[in-house]
Design an enzyme around this catalytic site. Structure first.
Site, short mmCIF file in Angstrom:
data_model
loop_
_atom_site.label_atom_id
_atom_site.label_comp_id
_atom_site.label_asym_id
_atom_site.label_seq_id
_atom_site.Cartn_x
_atom_site.Cartn_y
_atom_site.Cartn_z
N GLY A 85 -9.43 3.12 -1.00
CA GLY A 85 -10.89 3.26 -1.14
C GLY A 85 -11.57 1.91 -1.17
N GLY A 87 -12.79 -0.87 -2.63
CA GLY A 87 -12.65 -1.51 -3.94
C GLY A 87 -13.63 -2.66 -4.12
N ARG A 88 -14.22 -3.08 -3.02
CA ARG A 88 -15.19 -4.18 -3.14
C ARG A 88 -16.28 -4.07 -2.07
NH1 ARG A 88 -12.52 -9.49 -0.42
NH2 ARG A 88 -11.22 -8.45 1.11
N LYS A 108 -19.74 -6.17 1.76
CA LYS A 108 -18.33 -6.39 1.40
C LYS A 108 -18.26 -7.54 0.42
CE LYS A 108 -13.88 -7.21 3.74
NZ LYS A 108 -13.21 -7.26 5.06
N ARG A 172 -21.43 -5.95 6.71
CA ARG A 172 -20.68 -5.47 7.87
C ARG A 172 -21.40 -4.28 8.47
NH1 ARG A 172 -14.36 -4.56 7.16
NH2 ARG A 172 -14.94 -2.93 5.69
N ARG A 179 -11.64 5.93 8.59
CA ARG A 179 -10.37 5.33 9.00
C ARG A 179 -9.31 6.42 9.13
NH1 ARG A 179 -10.98 0.16 5.87
NH2 ARG A 179 -13.16 0.20 5.25
N ASP A 248 -5.22 2.22 6.84
CA ASP A 248 -6.58 2.12 6.30
C ASP A 248 -7.39 1.07 7.03
OD1 ASP A 248 -4.53 0.56 4.89
OD2 ASP A 248 -6.21 -0.36 3.85
N ASN A 249 -6.75 0.31 7.91
CA ASN A 249 -7.46 -0.69 8.69
C ASN A 249 -7.56 -0.27 10.15
OD1 ASN A 249 -7.78 -2.24 6.41
ND2 ASN A 249 -6.01 -3.52 6.81
P1 AMP Z 1 -7.54 -4.86 2.67
O1 AMP Z 1 -6.23 -5.53 2.51
O2 AMP Z 1 -8.71 -5.79 2.68
O3 AMP Z 1 -7.59 -3.89 3.79
O4 AMP Z 1 -7.77 -4.02 1.32
C1 AMP Z 1 -6.85 -3.09 0.85
C2 AMP Z 1 -7.40 -2.41 -0.39
O5 AMP Z 1 -7.59 -3.36 -1.45
C3 AMP Z 1 -8.76 -1.75 -0.21
O6 AMP Z 1 -8.76 -0.58 -0.98
C4 AMP Z 1 -9.72 -2.76 -0.74
O7 AMP Z 1 -10.92 -2.19 -1.17
C5 AMP Z 1 -8.93 -3.33 -1.91
N1 AMP Z 1 -9.34 -4.69 -2.25
C6 AMP Z 1 -9.12 -5.82 -1.54
N2 AMP Z 1 -9.63 -6.89 -2.17
C7 AMP Z 1 -10.20 -6.45 -3.32
C8 AMP Z 1 -10.88 -7.06 -4.42
N3 AMP Z 1 -11.10 -8.37 -4.45
N4 AMP Z 1 -11.33 -6.27 -5.41
C9 AMP Z 1 -11.12 -4.96 -5.38
N5 AMP Z 1 -10.47 -4.31 -4.41
C10 AMP Z 1 -10.01 -5.04 -3.37
MG MG Z 2 -8.89 -2.75 4.63
#
Ligand code: AMP
Ligand code: MG
Length: 491
Positions: A85, A87-88, A108, A172, A179, A248-249
């Site tokens: 989900g 997260g940020r 973001k 963004r 996704r 998820d990407n």
């Molecule tokens: P990503 O590797 O950017 O695709 O992120 C994978 C997951 O980690 C997603 O659910 C993001 O929302 C969460 N995430 C990445 N960085 C952060 C952060 N600094 N704080 C909270 N959630 C994060």
């Molecule tokens: Mg991601």
């Protein structure tokens, strides 16, 4: 301020998202605002600019925003995580652009949400500038991608592996943020109503033609397979390595998303990996089609109950569609490679001709981008470019044999040398975001607050197929000492 936003995703059932407001930042400052994109979204950049820092930091919510964090799951490096989900990231809403297409407007790095797990909900300036630069470079290269509207510095610092870094929020813009992992979220919970609601949403927003298909879920699967096969082929034609092709990407719309440790390769090697966390090369350059197919199989799994109520029949139908992926991906890649080497016609031997060229590049450790661009110049017919191309290869390279065979093949291709060369130049960029340039630009911005190298690089990358003689230095591959071998997520 009103931004004329719509809220189709926020209108979905409660389990799809969390309503959450961005967490204000200390001292917002607008580092970048993409005027051309703002205009494409139907906003007057001049009106937007004075409010950009407040709005795109999340400090001032547009009056018509309905901010949400989206729920999704995903396979990360092959392991299923039932709840990821946003997260940020926080979706402010959707905006209908000049072409009538609905675009997500997402912040973001806007603060914590229900999905943050251990994270701080924030983003560092370097990675956000990186996403801005590379996504806009991809757009200029003609490759489907999410876009970047703004980067706002927060005046706060974030703690990362490398220490305390300046914080930032990226705005963004995406055709949607649905996704493969969004389908998995509901699929893994056996929430058939959720999968159905998501499918209906996706059909309406992205694949309206699937509505009239005998089995809409299968039609959507087929459409996603097709656009992903085309997308991966586009990545490969410019030497792009996504780096974190977790489910998820991977978008349902077919746009490239999540520019983490992604990078463009310099010398051609199909095994190239840059990401520091990809130790086994799962997401290496040449593995990308196989991984895309693996991800699409996860999408198919989530859709099974909607493909047919009878399990085995559903699996049979989905498998049949999935198995077409390889042929589609090969066809898309070969079509792009043909164009890159100057062919407008199809012959059976072309795939072999392309792979022999690539073997010459690999064995000679030749720069991928320079070699193709040099070949475009050779097509025009003069001797000097041929000599320049030859110089890129080591003396013992079989490239002369290849050139002779290639030239014979060109004789059976129906274009004038000038037309051919021009078309090749439009297919082979002179400028890509080379890692050493990207890192240098990000470092200047992040460590010294100096955005000039970044803006200069961005300007060059906005015209990747033009010669730009004044920027010749940016075409050059890295010297040994400049080479960047590892890239980091920076999350
Ligand atoms: P990503 O590797 O950017 O695709 O992120 C994978 C997951 O980690 C997603 O659910 C993001 O929302 C969460 N995430 C990445 N960085 C952060 C952060 N600094 N704080 C909270 N959630 C994060
Ligand atoms: Mg991601």
């Amino acid at each position: 301020m009103r931004l004329s936003l719509e809220h189709s995703y926020a209108a979905l059932p409660a389990g799809f998202c969390e309503r959450v407001r961005p967490t204000p930042v200390a001292l917002p400052g607008c580092a970048l605002l993409n005027g051309a994109l703002a205009a494409q979204l139907g906003w007057d950049p001049q009106v937007l600019e004075p409010a950009a820092a407040e709005i795109f930091s999340g400090n001032q919510l547009p009056e018509d925003a309905d901010p949400i964090a989206m729920a999704y799951a995903g396979h990360q490096f092959g392991n299923f995580v039932p709840q990821l989900g946003d997260g940020r990231a926080i979706l402010l809403g959707e905006r209908r652009d000049r072409d009538g297409v609905l675009r997500d407007i997402q912040l973001k790095g806007a603060g914590r949400t229900r999905f943050s797990r251990g994270g701080d909900g924030r983003a560092a300036l370097g990675p956000m500038l990186r996403e801005y630069l590379i996504s806009e470079a991809m757009q200029a290269l003609g490759i489907p991608t999410t876009r970047s509207l703004a980067v706002v510095t927060t005046g706060e610092r974030v703690l990362r592996d490398t220490g305390m870094l300046p914080g930032a929020v990226l705005t963004r813009v995406a055709a949607s943020h649905v996704r493969v992992g969004t389908f998995e979220f509901f699929g893994a919970r056996a929430d058939h109503d959720g999968v159905r609601a998501l499918l209906d949403y996706v059909i309406e927003r992205h694949y309206p033609a699937a509505c009239g298909a005998p089995v809409p879920a299968l039609a959507v699967l087929e459409a996603v397979i097709e656009c992903q096969a085309a997308l991966i082929a586009d990545w490969m034609r410019v030497g792009f390595i996504h780096g974190v092709m977790n489910t998820d990407n991977m978008t349902i719309s077919g746009e490239t998303i999540d520019y983490g440790p992604c990078a463009f390769m310099d010398t051609y090697d199909p095994k190239t990996v840059f990401s520091s966390i990809d130790r086994r090369g799962r997401y290496a350059y040449a593995n990308q089609p196989a991984i895309a197919k693996w991800n699409l199989a996860r999408l198919a799994e989530a859709l099974l109950p909607l493909i047919d109520p009878e399990g085995e029949r559903a699996v049979g139908l989905a498998t049949e569609v999935l198995n077409r992926f390889d042929a589609r991906a090969d066809a898309h890649l070969l079509a792009r490679m043909r164009r890159k080497i100057g062919l407008a016609s199809d012959e059976d031997g072309d795939a072999v001709l392309v792979s022999r060229w690539l073997v010459c590049l690999q064995e000679g450790t030749v720069d991928f981008t320079l070699a193709f661009r040099a070949l475009a110049a050779v097509s025009a017919g003069a001797d000097a470019p041929r000599e320049a191309l030859r110089q890129l290869f080591p003396a013992q390279s079989p490239i002369d044999n290849w050139l002779a065979d290639w030239q014979q093949r060109l004789q059976r291709d129906p274009r004038t040398p000038a037309d051919r060369s021009a078309d090749q130049r439009a297919a082979n960029p002179a400028f890509i975001p080379r890692n050493h340039r990207v890192e240098a630009a990000l470092q200047a911005a992040s460590d010294h607050g100096d955005l000039r190298p970044f803006t200069k690089l961005l300007g060059i990358l906005q015209h990747p197929y033009a010669d730009q003689p004044e920027a010749a230095e940016y075409q050059r591959p890295p010297e040994a000492a400049e080479r960047v071998l590892r890239t980091f997520c920076g999350t």
